[in-house]
Design a protein around this motif. Structure first.
Motif: not given
Length: 587
Positions: A519-530
């Motif tokens: 979940r943290d890895r997925r959230a990190g990728k999404e945060m970078s995209r944002i």
């Protein structure tokens, strides 16, 4: 936007004090303004000038033609012959007003248990307050001006009121409140009243905290303690789970820079060790306890087993009338259990803050009221705090030190009550609605002291923000003699109350079973995209600003650019909110 109320260089004095000094501001259509400031600094005076109930000493206040302003004062003025029905629905029978969904919702949420045919003047203080609020909400005013509307409301009704006001039943809203969760839920801008001035900030309470902390940070080394408190509160707002506050809409980098080195509000492990050394292993132990009150008897507890240990920090919630205050009185021994036993530890020194102010003698002076207590009080880690420091932090300086207690405001007397409790050095604190009549700045001071206070804490409060800020676990009196632990805190309590009335639809979780690391890895990728999208948005916003400057003489083009800018800023707000949600869930 149309300007509805306008103040031009308004000055208002009271005695030797100037509460408003050449203040100019306006209320526009669509505004939802939260008003904050210390007790006595002029918040209620500002509302009186805005509503036209107080003429300024100089300057002028104007309303747009035909404007209807609904004003909730801190004190009502019902006539002896007024009934509740006459006040809120003009005397109409139930089958008429109940056909109106808005009227029915207001009556059901605010006046549950209140007879509509009762004389309004004979109701309790809390009931009268709710009748006055219902009257204002139902009168279809253009502007709502509300002075402490959450007083005497429980957390469930406060949540409903925030939702009701956010639906914008009026053209504009101005609200004074010490309830920070409520302010953040309803306000889109904030006015701070202080030193005769009114400073305006964009956004609700969380955004105001950031903006004021940033302003203080840039000031050259002044008001160090106040800056530290604001940084601490900002860290709490930023790190708390989404249930604790509506998402603050501010610049992400500014927020992160400001709190980068800010530790958690309190060291729970150190406090636990210190509390155990002062209290031992036993504090309160309830075995098969039943408690009934009233005539006819009403069951508050039925066969409850509850062990409360050293260092526990408990928030207690429940709708009005479920017996929260009675539970505190049971714990201190003021009322006995109907059945079962209550065992208290041998080393307990209990500090009990009741809702009443009667224990303060009106002829005693502030300094005399604390001189009989210790001159130093100890907090966690052995740090000592002097009486003079406490007096200053709680707003008692200069002439206030020799003021008679009977001449203090309700908020000032409440502050003094709490200060005297701290000086007694209790190892158990039971606080019954401690936020009543207190301003936000005083609440942050109290929260700061409780962060370093080593002992067992039990808090009854309708102030959701304060409750979640100072406690670690939440219990709820849910009726039928139950007292339930709520791992999800106030949010779980409100969801359960709502589910009891409206069955929740089934919900699927697309990432059920996903590991925390994934979940943290997925959230990190999404945060970078944002973050990439935000950077592009910032470039586009800067370009639009430049284009608007170039098109200053072309009104058509400037209008088009202004519309585009609004869309860009709205999109930026959405992305920042999404980033904060991901950061909080991943943290």
């Amino acid at each position: 936007m149309a300007n509805l109320i306008n103040l031009e260089k308004v000055t208002v004095g009271y005695g030797t004090r100037t509460l408003l000094d050449a203040v100019s501001l306006g209320v526009e259509e669509g505004d939802a303004i939260g008003v904050v400031g210390r007790n006595g600094d002029g918040k209620s005076t500002l509302l009186k000038v805005l509503t036209g109930t107080l003429a300024p000493d100089s300057g002028r206040a104007t309303h747009t033609s035909g404007l209807s302003v609904g004003y909730l004062r801190q004190a009502d003025d019902f006539a002896p012959e007024d009934t509740v029905r006459g006040v809120i629905v003009g005397g109409r029978p139930d089958h008429i007003w109940a056909a109106e969904p808005n009227t029915r919702a207001v009556v059901e949420h605010l006046l549950s248990g209140v007879s509509l045919d009762a004389p309004a003047a004979e109701l309790s203080g809390g009931e009268r307050r709710r009748v006055a609020l219902a009257e204002v909400l139902l009168a279809a005013h253009d502007v709502l001006v509300l002075d402490e509307p959450t007083n005497h409301l429980d957390v469930e009704v406060i949540g409903w009121l925030a939702q009701h006001l956010s639906a914008r039943p009026a053209r504009a809203l101005v609200v004074v409140s010490h309830d920070r969760w409520f302010l953040d839920a309803v306000a889109t801008s904030t006015w701070e009243v202080h030193d005769g001035a009114v400073d305006a900030y964009e956004g609700g309470y969380a955004a105001f905290v950031l903006a004021r902390a940033e302003r203080m940070r840039m000031a050259a080394g002044t008001e160090a303690r106040r800056r530290n408190l604001m940084r601490k509160e900002l860290a709490w707002l930023r790190r708390g789970p989404p249930a604790r506050t509506s998402k603050p809409k501010f610049r992400i980098q500014a927020a992160n820079d400001l709190i980068a080195n800010e530790p958690p509000p309190r060291d729970s492990l150190a406090l636990q060790r210190f509390a155990t050394s002062r209290l031992g292993k036993d504090v309160f132990d309830l075995h098969r306890v039943g408690l009934q009150v009233g005539d006819p008897p009403r069951t508050l507890l039925d066969g409850i087993d509850w062990s409360i240990g050293p260092g526990a920090r408990i928030g207690l919630v429940g709708v009005n009338g479920t017996g929260k205050s009675s539970i505190l009185k049971l714990l201190i021994g003021e009322i006995p259990p109907t059945s079962g036993t209550v065992k208290r530890g041998q080393t307990l020194s209990i500090g009990y803050l009741s809702q009443a102010l009667t224990e303060l003698h009106p002829d005693e002076r502030v300094l005399d009221a604390v001189e009989s207590n210790k001159r130093l009080t100890e907090v966690a880690g052995g740090r000592e705090v002097s009486t003079s420091t406490l007096l200053e932090d709680f707003g008692f300086t200069g002439d206030k030190l020799t003021t008679r207690l009977g001449e203090l405001s309700g908020g000032e007397r409440r502050r003094l009550q709490f200060l005297r409790l701290l000086l007694d050095e209790p190892n158990v604190l039971l606080l019954d609605e401690p936020t009543n009549d207190l301003d936000i700045e005083t609440l942050t001071v109290i929260e700061d002291y409780l962060d370093g206070w080593p002992g067992t804490l039990i808090v009854v409060s309708h102030d959701r923000y304060f409750l979640e800020r100072v406690s670690d676990v939440t219990y709820a009196l849910t009726g039928g003699g139950r007292c339930d632990l709520l791992p999800g805190g106030v949010e779980q309590y409100l969801a359960a109350r709502s589910a009891a009335d409206t069955p929740a639809p089934a919900r699927t979780d697309p990432v059920r079973g996903e590991s925390a690391a994934a979940r943290d890895r997925r959230a990190g990728k999404e945060m970078s995209r944002i973050e990439n999208q935000l950077a592009k948005l910032d470039d586009r916003i800067a370009a639009v600003h430049e284009a608007m400057a170039d098109a200053a003489a072309d009104h058509v083009r400037a209008g088009e650019l202004n519309g585009e800018l609004g869309d860009l800023l709205s999109r930026k707000d959405e992305l920042e909110q999404a980033w904060l949600e991901l950061a909080e869930n991943a943290g």
